[in-house]
Write an enzyme that holds these catalytic residues in place. Structure first.
Site, mmCIF file in Angstrom:
data_model
loop_
_atom_site.group_PDB
_atom_site.id
_atom_site.type_symbol
_atom_site.label_atom_id
_atom_site.label_comp_id
_atom_site.label_asym_id
_atom_site.label_seq_id
_atom_site.Cartn_x
_atom_site.Cartn_y
_atom_site.Cartn_z
ATOM 1 N N GLY A 46 0.837 -1.276 -0.245
ATOM 2 C CA GLY A 46 0.117 -0.116 0.177
ATOM 3 C C GLY A 46 0.944 1.531 -0.396
ATOM 4 O O GLY A 46 1.861 0.865 0.076
ATOM 5 N N GLN A 51 3.973 10.173 0.867
ATOM 6 C CA GLN A 51 4.655 9.146 0.730
ATOM 7 C C GLN A 51 5.802 9.813 -0.250
ATOM 8 O O GLN A 51 6.525 9.097 -0.529
ATOM 9 C CB GLN A 51 4.243 7.143 1.154
ATOM 10 C CG GLN A 51 3.824 7.318 2.437
ATOM 11 C CD GLN A 51 3.046 5.619 2.270
ATOM 12 O OE1 GLN A 51 2.475 5.301 2.343
ATOM 13 N NE2 GLN A 51 4.485 5.344 3.178
ATOM 14 N N CYS A 88 5.928 -0.003 7.155
ATOM 15 C CA CYS A 88 5.446 0.871 6.292
ATOM 16 C C CYS A 88 6.465 1.720 5.284
ATOM 17 O O CYS A 88 7.844 1.437 6.025
ATOM 18 C CB CYS A 88 4.987 2.070 7.223
ATOM 19 S SG CYS A 88 4.683 3.842 6.027
ATOM 20 N N LEU A 89 6.537 1.864 4.600
ATOM 21 C CA LEU A 89 7.859 2.210 3.233
ATOM 22 C C LEU A 89 8.850 3.349 4.196
ATOM 23 O O LEU A 89 9.658 3.011 3.427
ATOM 24 C CB LEU A 89 6.957 1.829 2.009
ATOM 25 C CG LEU A 89 6.388 0.555 1.408
ATOM 26 C CD1 LEU A 89 6.618 1.253 0.111
ATOM 27 C CD2 LEU A 89 7.792 0.055 1.160
ATOM 28 N N HIS A 130 -4.557 1.901 7.330
ATOM 29 C CA HIS A 130 -2.812 2.566 6.843
ATOM 30 C C HIS A 130 -3.243 3.158 6.647
ATOM 31 O O HIS A 130 -2.329 4.627 6.317
ATOM 32 C CB HIS A 130 -2.300 0.891 7.028
ATOM 33 C CG HIS A 130 -0.763 1.509 6.827
ATOM 34 N ND1 HIS A 130 0.251 0.430 8.028
ATOM 35 C CD2 HIS A 130 -0.066 2.231 6.182
ATOM 36 C CE1 HIS A 130 1.419 1.501 7.417
ATOM 37 N NE2 HIS A 130 1.376 2.294 6.443
ATOM 38 N N GLU A 131 -3.231 2.747 5.473
ATOM 39 C CA GLU A 131 -2.970 3.544 4.332
ATOM 40 C C GLU A 131 -4.079 5.210 4.267
ATOM 41 O O GLU A 131 -3.600 6.461 4.604
ATOM 42 C CB GLU A 131 -3.534 3.712 2.705
ATOM 43 C CG GLU A 131 -2.464 2.742 2.411
ATOM 44 C CD GLU A 131 -1.161 2.948 2.573
ATOM 45 O OE1 GLU A 131 -0.310 3.594 2.150
ATOM 46 O OE2 GLU A 131 -0.092 1.375 3.315
ATOM 47 N N HIS A 134 -2.773 7.886 6.847
ATOM 48 C CA HIS A 134 -1.258 8.578 6.384
ATOM 49 C C HIS A 134 -1.808 9.936 5.565
ATOM 50 O O HIS A 134 -0.909 10.994 5.658
ATOM 51 C CB HIS A 134 -0.787 8.081 5.149
ATOM 52 C CG HIS A 134 0.147 7.073 5.137
ATOM 53 N ND1 HIS A 134 1.247 7.189 5.569
ATOM 54 C CD2 HIS A 134 0.339 5.725 5.188
ATOM 55 C CE1 HIS A 134 2.011 6.156 5.772
ATOM 56 N NE2 HIS A 134 1.440 5.179 5.609
HETATM 57 NI NI NI Z 1 2.531 3.566 5.959
#
Ligand code: NI
Length: 147
Positions: A46, A51, A88-89, A130-131, A134
């Site tokens: 995701g 990001q 998470c990236l 989660h997304e 963000h």
């Molecule tokens: Ni994330």
């Protein structure tokens, strides 16, 4: 299509709230295409626009063979609880357990502005939550249990 740089934890941008998308234009399509490239280049499931440094309400997910682009997503129903480990990236070398709803329903628009809904359970629900976090400037690491 291009892989963009992933914004990492510590950058204040990740704490900002993303703005609603009004223009379903070529810029949005380019952003989404680049987000797919960036997510796959980093083995993610995701990614949110913030990001890659763009404060717009756009996320992509690839969970359980469901690939979707959600623009202006709104979670309008949640049920139950589920605790699993997340990563998470944007948060390197850290994983932790987060409590999420077990089931959610979300409405969003596609890249052309057409509305749709997704019902998701377990990992699909978790990934969308989660997304969506963000977009509010929240990282999973802010929500980790027993940190
Ligand atoms: Ni994330």
């Amino acid at each position: 299509m291009a892989v963009r740089k992933v914004v990492k934890r510590g950058d204040e941008l990740l704490k900002k709230k993303s703005k609603k998308v009004h223009d379903f234009d070529e810029n949005l399509a380019q952003l989404l295409d680049d987000m797919w490239d960036t997510m796959y280049a980093n083995d993610g499931m995701g990614l949110a626009a913030v990001q890659v440094g763009v404060l717009r309400r756009a996320i992509i997910i690839d969970v359980n063979n469901l690939k979707a682009e959600l623009i202006n997503p709104e979670i309008f129903y949640t049920k139950g609880e589920d605790i699993e480990e997340e990563g998470c990236l944007s948060v390197e070398n850290f994983h932790g357990k987060v409590k999420r709803p077990y089931k959610i329903m979300v409405r969003a628009q596609d890249r052309y502005g057409y509305p749709f809904e997704i019902t998701g359970e377990k990992w699909l629900a978790r990934c969308i939550c989660h997304e969506c976090d963000h977009l509010e400037g929240i990282l999973f690491s802010d929500k980790v249990l027993n940190k």
